[in-house]
Write an enzyme that holds these catalytic residues in place. Sequence first.
Site, PDB file in Angstrom:
ATOM      1  N   GLU B  51       6.896  -7.383  21.955  1.00  0.00           N
ATOM      2  CA  GLU B  51       6.122  -8.399  21.934  1.00  0.00           C
ATOM      3  C   GLU B  51       4.866  -9.399  21.021  1.00  0.00           C
ATOM      4  O   GLU B  51       5.413 -10.311  20.705  1.00  0.00           O
ATOM      5  CB  GLU B  51       5.343  -8.447  23.440  1.00  0.00           C
ATOM      6  CG  GLU B  51       5.539  -7.727  24.198  1.00  0.00           C
ATOM      7  CD  GLU B  51       6.172  -6.607  24.440  1.00  0.00           C
ATOM      8  OE1 GLU B  51       5.727  -6.000  23.434  1.00  0.00           O
ATOM      9  OE2 GLU B  51       6.818  -5.740  25.275  1.00  0.00           O
ATOM     10  N   PHE B 113       0.061   0.386  37.936  1.00  0.00           N
ATOM     11  CA  PHE B 113       0.830   0.571  36.895  1.00  0.00           C
ATOM     12  C   PHE B 113       1.049  -0.959  36.188  1.00  0.00           C
ATOM     13  O   PHE B 113       0.919  -1.778  36.370  1.00  0.00           O
ATOM     14  CB  PHE B 113       2.139   0.597  37.542  1.00  0.00           C
ATOM     15  CG  PHE B 113       2.948   0.988  35.949  1.00  0.00           C
ATOM     16  CD1 PHE B 113       2.792   1.927  35.068  1.00  0.00           C
ATOM     17  CD2 PHE B 113       4.393   0.231  36.092  1.00  0.00           C
ATOM     18  CE1 PHE B 113       3.948   2.835  34.064  1.00  0.00           C
ATOM     19  CE2 PHE B 113       4.526   0.806  35.110  1.00  0.00           C
ATOM     20  CZ  PHE B 113       4.844   1.640  34.522  1.00  0.00           C
ATOM     21  N   GLN B 114       0.709  -0.962  34.351  1.00  0.00           N
ATOM     22  CA  GLN B 114       0.828  -2.136  33.711  1.00  0.00           C
ATOM     23  C   GLN B 114       0.321  -2.710  34.212  1.00  0.00           C
ATOM     24  O   GLN B 114       0.416  -4.246  34.061  1.00  0.00           O
ATOM     25  CB  GLN B 114       2.706  -2.207  34.000  1.00  0.00           C
ATOM     26  CG  GLN B 114       3.074  -0.702  33.168  1.00  0.00           C
ATOM     27  CD  GLN B 114       4.858  -1.418  32.376  1.00  0.00           C
ATOM     28  OE1 GLN B 114       5.261  -2.035  33.212  1.00  0.00           O
ATOM     29  NE2 GLN B 114       4.566  -1.051  31.320  1.00  0.00           N
ATOM     30  N   LYS B 163       3.929 -11.218  40.408  1.00  0.00           N
ATOM     31  CA  LYS B 163       4.949 -11.093  40.462  1.00  0.00           C
ATOM     32  C   LYS B 163       5.237 -11.778  41.891  1.00  0.00           C
ATOM     33  O   LYS B 163       6.281 -12.065  42.153  1.00  0.00           O
ATOM     34  CB  LYS B 163       5.571  -9.392  40.563  1.00  0.00           C
ATOM     35  CG  LYS B 163       7.137  -8.766  40.933  1.00  0.00           C
ATOM     36  CD  LYS B 163       6.646  -7.399  40.745  1.00  0.00           C
ATOM     37  CE  LYS B 163       8.659  -7.685  40.743  1.00  0.00           C
ATOM     38  NZ  LYS B 163       8.954  -5.593  41.055  1.00  0.00           N
ATOM     39  N   MET B 481      -3.289  -6.355  -1.826  1.00  0.00           N
ATOM     40  CA  MET B 481      -4.267  -7.048  -1.888  1.00  0.00           C
ATOM     41  C   MET B 481      -5.349  -6.386  -1.842  1.00  0.00           C
ATOM     42  O   MET B 481      -5.966  -6.086  -2.537  1.00  0.00           O
ATOM     43  CB  MET B 481      -4.343  -8.132  -1.347  1.00  0.00           C
ATOM     44  CG  MET B 481      -5.319  -8.878  -1.371  1.00  0.00           C
ATOM     45  SD  MET B 481      -5.636  -9.906  -2.566  1.00  0.00           S
ATOM     46  CE  MET B 481      -4.723 -11.574  -2.766  1.00  0.00           C
TER      47      MET B 481
END
Lengths: 185, 575
Positions: B51, B113-114, B163, B481
Amino acid sequence: MLQIISLLVENKPGALMRITGVLTARGYNIESLTVARTLDPELSRMTIAVDVDPTLRQQVIKQMNKLINVLQAIDLTENAAVAREMLLMRVRAPLEARPAILKEAEIFGARVVDSSVDGFAVEATGEPEKLDEFVDVMRAYGDIEVTRSGMVAVCLEPRKLRLSAPIPKLDNYVGDHLAKGVLNA
Amino acid sequence: MSNLMSGSQILLECLVREGVECVFGYPGGVMLPLYDAMYEHPMRHVLVRHEENACFAASGYSMATGKVGVCMATSGPGATNLTTGLVNALMDSTPVVAITGQVPTRLIGSDAFQEADTFGITRSCTKHNFLVKTLADLPRVIHEAFYLAATGRPGPVLVDLPKDILQGQTHYAPVSSIHLPGYKVYADGHAGQIRRAAQMMWEAQRPLVYAGGGIVSSNAHNELRRLVELLDTPAVCTLMGLGGLPSSHPNFVSMPGMHGSYAANMGLTHSDLLIAVGTRFDDRVTGRLSAFAPHAKVVHVDIDPSEIGKNRVADLPIVGDAKRVLVRLVKALEELSPQYSSRSAEARRDWWRQIRDWQTEHPLTPEISTSEIKPQHVMKEVDRISGGNAIVCADVGQHQMWAAQFIRFNGPRLWINSGGLGSMGFGLPAAIGAQFACPNKLVFALVGDGGFQMALPELSTVVTNGLPIKIVVVNNGYLGMVRQWQELFYNNRLCAVTLDSFPDAEKLAGAYGFTGRTVESPADLQSALEEAVAEPAPYLLNIKVCPDENVYPMVPAGGAISEMILGPPQPVAVS
C-alpha cells in the site's frame, strides 16, 4: 502571562483534534480550552489559553487559520477583549465558620448554589486572577474542592469574517483543478 | 433523473467526474464492495504490491502530470501502510486523494478485525481528512477532497469509507456545488505589494531568484523564466524546484543548500535581494538560519500564509499562487523597465562577473575515472541520454543529490523525488506512477541499492503492466549517505550501513521475466545505458560504483551555507 486565542470553527467531528494538534505537534501544553456552540448551531466558538512564545504564537495562529474547519482564529492577547472564567467550589465548613465564608463569598461576588450540613457549594465568575485570589482566601477555611471552566473571551472590536463562497461545479465537469486555476477568495 | 446506486458505484462515478483515469490500490476485506463495483467499471486499477507504494505511485503520477493522484487501501494495515506516502505528499505538496476502507460504522471503536483509527492516525499526515458516516454525504465529500487536494497549497486528502457506506444503496444525484467556508485561498497576491516588489527588484544590486517546488506545482515555469530574463538575475532552484527554470538556461545557477553548488550558496550569501517564490526556507537549503543570506532583503511569494515568516522574516511578503503573482509581477517589472533597465544592467554586470567567478572557482564537475565507475559518472551518462527531457524518479540518499547536481531538466515535472520527507523506497513506485501518466516518455527509476530493496516487490507491478521503466541502481554496497555522515562526523565508526548480498541483477530481473545486467567497468557504462534505453521493456541495470565516494560540496548540519566542505580531506604529506 497566559495568551488567548479565539477561534470560530465548524461544528464537525475531528475539528477539536485538528486545532489542538497544531499545539501538541510542537509539544505545547494547553492551559485551558472551552468550546460551545454559537448562535449558528453549525459553528462553535473556542477559547484557548496557552503559554507560547509570541513569534511562535503568530505561527500557530496562522496554522490554525489554515485548517479547513477553522473559519477564523484570532489572537486576543493584545486586543481589546474581555476574558472571564467560572469556578465551582465545594467548601467544608463547620457551623461557626459559615458566616465568615458567606462574607468572603459576598466580597468576591460569589453565589451559594448548594448548602448542606457539610458545607457550601459556591459559584464565582471573574477574571482568572480574581478567582485565584478567591481560592487562596477560601483555602484558609479548610478543605475545598474546585472545578474551573477555563477562560471564555470575547473580542470587543468588530472583526470582519472572511468566508469563501460556495464553489459551483460539476455539471459536465472534468477534473484538473490546476488547469482551471486556483480559487480566488 | 436520479437512480439507485451503491456507495461504491457513486464513488466510482465521482472519480470519473473528477477526471480520474487510473487509481493505484490494494484490496482487502472491507473494500470488497468497491472492488466488486470495479469489476464492471472502466476505471483502471493498478494493483501494487504494497500500500505504501500505492501512495508513492499516485504521487509520481501526480508529479508528472499536475493531476490529482489517487490511491486506495483497505482498513487497518492497508491504511496504516499508506501513512508514509501521505506524509511524503504533505511535505512535498503533492495533490493526492487516498480512499481507505473502514469497518462498518456500527463496529467503529470496537477493535473489530482490521480496524484502525484511520481518521485519527492520518489527521497529521494529510491536508485534510474525512470519515464518511452517512451515504448521502459521500459525493460531496469526494468532490471536496479533490478540490482541497488540488487547490491552494496542494496536498494529500484522505477519505475513510466504512463498509456499510460502500454497500448501502441510495438515489444518486450529481453534486451541484460544494461549500468550504473556512478554506481560504489567497491566490492573486496584493496589488500594492506586487508593485513594491517590482520596484525593489529593479533597485537591487545583487538580486537572486530562489525558486522552489511552488513554481512546478503552479505551472509558473514560463513566468519565472520571463522574470529571470527581464531582470537578468541569477536563479537557483531548490531540490523540489529543479526544472522550474531549464537547467540549460544561462541564468540558472544550480541547486543551493546542503549539497548545493559553491556558486549557488555564495550567491545566496552575497545577494542583496532574494526573490523567493514557492519555497519554504527549508533547513536543508538555509543551513544555519542566522548566517543565511545575511545581506539580503527578502521578497517571499507563497500560497501558504503560514510559510511566510516561518523561518526567515520576509521584508516584503506576498501571499498568492506563484503563477498568478508572477504574471502580475512581470507586468509590473515591464512597466518600470524604461526607468531602470539601463541603470540596473550596469550593476548586473558586476554581479554576474562575481557569480561566474564562483562558478569557475569551484565548478560542479563529475568525478570520472577509467578504473572504476564513479557514481557521478553514472549521472553524467544518464544526463547525456536524457538530454534534459527524460523523467527521472530518484530515491533518497547520495545518488539523489548527485542526480540533482548533474542531471539537467529542461522543463518542470521531469524530476520526481522525495524531498521534504526523504522517504527511501520512493523511486521505483514513483516511476511506476510517472510511466502510467506518460506512457510514451523515457522514465528512469534512478535508485540506490538501499531504496531499491525497499521497493523490490514492485518489480511485479512493473512487469505485469509492461512498463518500460529503466531501473538504474547506483550500487555502492552501502547506505551511502548514512555512511558519509558516520565517516565525516562520527569518526568513521561505520555502523549498520553495509548492504551485503545484493542479488544478481540478471537473475533477479530474469526471475520476473525481463532483462537485467550488472555493469562494473566504466568502459561499459555508456553502452549498457544505451542498450537499456533501446529495449522496449523494463530493464534493470545494477551499476557497481566505487563504494567510498562522498557527496560534495557539503554544508555540515547547522553550519552556514557559505562554509562548505568542498571535497574530501586531502592527504597530508608525512615529513
